[in-house]
Write a protein that holds these residues in place. Sequence first.
Motif, short mmCIF file in Angstrom:
data_model
loop_
_atom_site.label_atom_id
_atom_site.label_comp_id
_atom_site.label_asym_id
_atom_site.label_seq_id
_atom_site.Cartn_x
_atom_site.Cartn_y
_atom_site.Cartn_z
N GLN A 145 -7.73 -4.81 -4.30
CA GLN A 145 -7.06 -3.78 -5.08
C GLN A 145 -7.03 -4.16 -6.56
O GLN A 145 -7.00 -5.33 -6.92
N SER B 14 -1.99 3.98 -1.96
CA SER B 14 -3.32 3.53 -1.55
C SER B 14 -3.36 3.27 -0.05
O SER B 14 -3.39 2.13 0.42
N ARG C 208 1.26 -5.60 -10.50
CA ARG C 208 1.27 -4.90 -9.22
C ARG C 208 -0.13 -4.37 -8.86
O ARG C 208 -0.65 -3.49 -9.54
N PRO D 141 -12.37 -1.65 6.30
CA PRO D 141 -11.80 -1.25 5.01
C PRO D 141 -11.78 0.28 4.88
O PRO D 141 -12.60 0.98 5.48
N GLY D 142 -10.87 0.77 4.07
CA GLY D 142 -10.83 2.20 3.77
C GLY D 142 -10.09 2.99 4.82
O GLY D 142 -9.52 2.45 5.76
N SER E 110 -5.61 3.50 2.09
CA SER E 110 -6.77 2.80 2.65
C SER E 110 -6.52 1.31 2.77
O SER E 110 -7.23 0.61 3.49
N ASP E 111 -5.48 0.83 2.10
CA ASP E 111 -5.21 -0.61 2.12
C ASP E 111 -4.14 -1.02 3.13
O ASP E 111 -3.65 -2.15 3.07
N GLN F 219 -2.56 -2.01 -6.82
CA GLN F 219 -2.45 -0.75 -6.08
C GLN F 219 -3.73 0.06 -6.28
O GLN F 219 -4.04 0.49 -7.39
N GLY F 220 -4.46 0.26 -5.19
CA GLY F 220 -5.63 1.11 -5.23
C GLY F 220 -6.72 0.61 -6.15
O GLY F 220 -6.72 -0.55 -6.59
N ARG F 221 -7.63 1.51 -6.44
CA ARG F 221 -8.75 1.19 -7.33
C ARG F 221 -8.97 2.39 -8.24
O ARG F 221 -8.82 3.52 -7.80
N ALA G 32 -13.10 0.43 -0.78
CA ALA G 32 -11.91 -0.24 -0.26
C ALA G 32 -12.20 -1.65 0.22
O ALA G 32 -11.28 -2.38 0.59
N SER G 33 -13.47 -2.04 0.23
CA SER G 33 -13.75 -3.42 0.64
C SER G 33 -13.46 -4.38 -0.51
O SER G 33 -13.36 -5.59 -0.31
N ALA H 221 0.85 -1.19 0.00
CA ALA H 221 0.00 0.00 0.00
C ALA H 221 0.88 1.24 0.00
O ALA H 221 1.35 1.68 1.04
#
Lengths: 610, 610
Positions: free
Chosen positions: B353, A165, B336, A226-227, A167-168, B338-340, B349-350, A162
């Motif tokens: 990624q 990101s 890789r 999460p988040g 939130s992860d 990373q994020g959304r 975030a649930s 993370a």
Amino acid sequence: MRPIVDFLLHDWLNVDTLAQRERFADHSRETFAQVLDTCERIAREKYAPFNRLVDTQEPAFDGEKVHLPQATHDAWAAYAGSGMLAAAQDYEIGGMQLPYAVEAAANAFFAKASASIGAGMLTSGNANLLMAHGTALQQQVFAHNEFSGRWAGTMCLSEPQAGSSLSDIATRAEPDGADFQDDPLGPRYRLRGNKMWISAGEHELTENIVHLVLAKIPGPDGQLVPGVKGISLFIVPKKLVDTTGRLTGERNDVALAGLNHKCGWRGTTNTLLNFGEGKYPVRGGAGAIGYRVGAPGEGLRCMFHMMNEARIAIGLSAAMLGMAGYEAALAYARQRPQGRPVGEGGKDASKPQSLLMAHADIKRMLLAQKAYAEGALALCLYCARLVDEKHTGTPEASAEAALLLEVLTPIAKSWPSEWCLEGNSLAIQVHGGYGYTRDFPVEQYWRDQRLNMIHEGTHGIQALDLLGRKVVMQGGAGLKLLAERISDTLARAGQDEQLATYVPALGGAVQRLGAATKAAWSTGVPEEALANATPYLQAFGHVVLAWVWLELGLAARAAAPASDAERARNAGLLSALRFFHVYELPKIDAWLGVVSSREAVCREMQDAWF
Amino acid sequence: MRPIVDFLLHDWLNVDTLAQRERFADHSRETFAQVLDTCERIAREKYAPFNRLVDTQEPAFDGEKVHLPQATHDAWAAYAGSGMLAAAQDYEIGGMQLPYAVEAAANAFFAKASASIGAGMLTSGNANLLMAHGTALQQQVFAHNEFSGRWAGTMCLSEPQAGSSLSDIATRAEPDGADFQDDPLGPRYRLRGNKMWISAGEHELTENIVHLVLAKIPGPDGQLVPGVKGISLFIVPKKLVDTTGRLTGERNDVALAGLNHKCGWRGTTNTLLNFGEGKYPVRGGAGAIGYRVGAPGEGLRCMFHMMNEARIAIGLSAAMLGMAGYEAALAYARQRPQGRPVGEGGKDASKPQSLLMAHADIKRMLLAQKAYAEGALALCLYCARLVDEKHTGTPEASAEAALLLEVLTPIAKSWPSEWCLEGNSLAIQVHGGYGYTRDFPVEQYWRDQRLNMIHEGTHGIQALDLLGRKVVMQGGAGLKLLAERISDTLARAGQDEQLATYVPALGGAVQRLGAATKAAWSTGVPEEALANATPYLQAFGHVVLAWVWLELGLAARAAAPASDAERARNAGLLSALRFFHVYELPKIDAWLGVVSSREAVCREMQDAWF
């Protein structure tokens, strides 16, 4: 660099007037000058001579301790001794009550002398955060010992999985026993997880290291929320301490898992840290001991309290690497003979060679560096001055400054990082083949600089912050306020016969920027608007810098020169203003074009087509 | 990379048709493929695995010998064994009679695998020059032993005080005795002077090193003739040889004065060489022994014979570093998480990624790299194809190719160097913090790439060559010819419903480029025209690349896909075409603006104002 710093602080930002405010009442132009003098001297003596050394002697880990060159220890001691760690703090705790604009300017000398030998910014940022969000005892035990330089501080946000990101993140913090609420140092938790990219995460520069760590407290079901909502903030000292700040002799379970070996910025240790993995079991339990700061779930909010200043500091550091490269290239161009300039029989090889400085293309590269580095410095000091306004201005001025800072901070972070990298590349180019060797400093500046578009929020993250949040928040109030400030500048410039020539193009640019902002969001679909956030950031940055340069032109025109040196300085500022408006500002239309049309080729690109 | 190489060679450049020409009559698509297969394999096995090794284990000088890693010896042996050193030569001397377009494409695999481990280009360039300008015996003794890989070659042009300014070289060559004309190896001279930036100037890879050295023969008054007219060319072997190519056992007086320690490109030894300073006195006289090639005063003309090909080779190497970075970034973005991505609840975030590849800004950075690297490769192979046309085309086609090469060579050298550097920086950015570490290859690609804007004629030199010479020579015939070629492409694109959309903008760009060229020269004052030669070069390069990309779009549209992979390849090419025309081409107006107005701020800038 000192003349331009003085010009910016006094002829442009009028920082002297801050002394009329209660907090700064004991200050004056003289006290400010003393701080700058001291920092300039320490930077010259303790930082600059060792900048190449820390590049070649990287931090080394022997399995137990991290070894740094003696010069790094000396630099830390000198910096701590200068009192700059507590520059912003109250007199009563040993601070200087210095305006942030002056603190930032003073720190600029260190950043120019060696970007990576010192990590003071992290320590003061860490301690400043505790002064805002910590309990009285947390402030006294942790922050005060950081201000004195006895301990150092870190910010532990990213994890291997993370980076951007947050939130992860998966570091867990669980209450440490039934009495966890009762620890005088703050609610006590046990932390377990891995933190990546932690600067100054392990070293022997100080007796202790105060890690500020983002982690998640599991819910009743044992799951992490999460988040970003589940994120809390913790003080995790490398070595445990009692309520008086004495080391208890217990090593906390924070272990260095590895050093990152970087392309540049090698003077600062960068680490992967394991929290609570059992290398240093402590007090019979599992996990590193940490003390919560602020309320549960408020971790990111606390961290973001410091974000504006941290991002301005990165921008300033980028500006200073640009300045260092510019000064090196300038010195080289002034002493290196090579060829003869075009025209007027200049190719006559029977004449002695000219200096590099005689060539128009060399002067183009030097002017570009000047426009980038001095412009970036000006922007960052302007933002620093807004921080002062936010903290000590009238309620109305404070609110305006806060709003303007929201919009300008992504630019202060990103623009110097991008354009002073280009400047550092030009500094190499001015040196020719010599610039590519490690016998000259410019290749290191260029390598060091490359970090700045990555850390403290990547370029892409700054772009999303700007177009996705900052220019649309409060119905676009931030962008509107910026446009008003620019309009004011344009009105003043319109009255100046020499500067009026720049008014139409910048006025048009601001309009096109506003129109592009609207066009990007005209469908209301975030993925359409934000697919071109980075070109938007670039265009926005260039408009802001064109405005800053016009401001500097006005200040130069207003500052009646008292010497040949000041006359030359003003001529240089007006030339850089012209350079920026004529060579750089026109670049915005290529960037705004794709923003306005919500060009889709990138977001529609398929993996298989690459 | 192989699919794009095959596409360029066959679907675009139709190199198969060269087999209809007498020189290439024994070749076919199959023989070309065999060469590419072999080179791709050797590069994969002997070059790529050691690219980081040669970065960390720099050449070391023990006072007598230069030590290189074993991998560098193995790479040289494998390259020499492939026959590529003599790729262009006649069968009768062991050559392959390969078209230059295919030779360049084959060499591209080595350049991508490791830019600096091999220095074969210098050896074949050196030997090719001797085949054009040397005597039969010089060819047999020196060139043939280079083609076989027994000896290596260098080009010794620059001196410590004369980098870009070759007219200022001071190395002297004086006749060696009364019988100096009678040496079967060529008129014999004694050379004294220092040569700087000599790649592969000293090593133990080969039994001998053949230096090609520019030096000045003093006039009757003992003075060197100022300017380039006095420059002659000499073969100066590290070890003396007899007329059969056997070493005589005498060491020539060529001494390594020092290794340059560079920011990158560390696999290739780069040296300061002393000629005739007495470290290795030879045959009882003072000075290093050298044999003149060509007539006195013709040194630069002989050297420039190879310049087009050398500059195309630099461009190709730059393109390949861009390609290597692109491939690394692509691989990383595909694996890789990373994020959304923005939009459609993407911030939830649930959910797990996403891959980096899902983000529009990542795809923007990848598309830019694709457009830069593949575009640069296409341009260089196009130029290589022109070299073939120049050598084997009809007289009319040959003349046209030669003229077009004059104009395009500065672009083939400079554009990949500048934009694939930007691409390499984006490759780091795609990797985030990891890209800044030495655990990933992209930071090295970026460092290696930085050399390309400097060596073989700096960016500024290319710009002066283009605007000062190439577009005005023969009444502007070169620019006119290029415009005709582009017009032809536009006419064809106008007939294609999908490509017609790009015609107006590129057509307008070509017109504005022509107008800017005229405006720059409208006062006839070189210093006014050339003060903005670099922005002109940049604009010119972007117009050329927009044309190349439209050409590739036409080729993709014409190449009926036989598989999903070819369908995806075509979609990718059309996306990169769109990216270049929409994101990049509009940048030209900012550059052309200052050219057209003959903006004077740079040339009028005073030293004291900086």
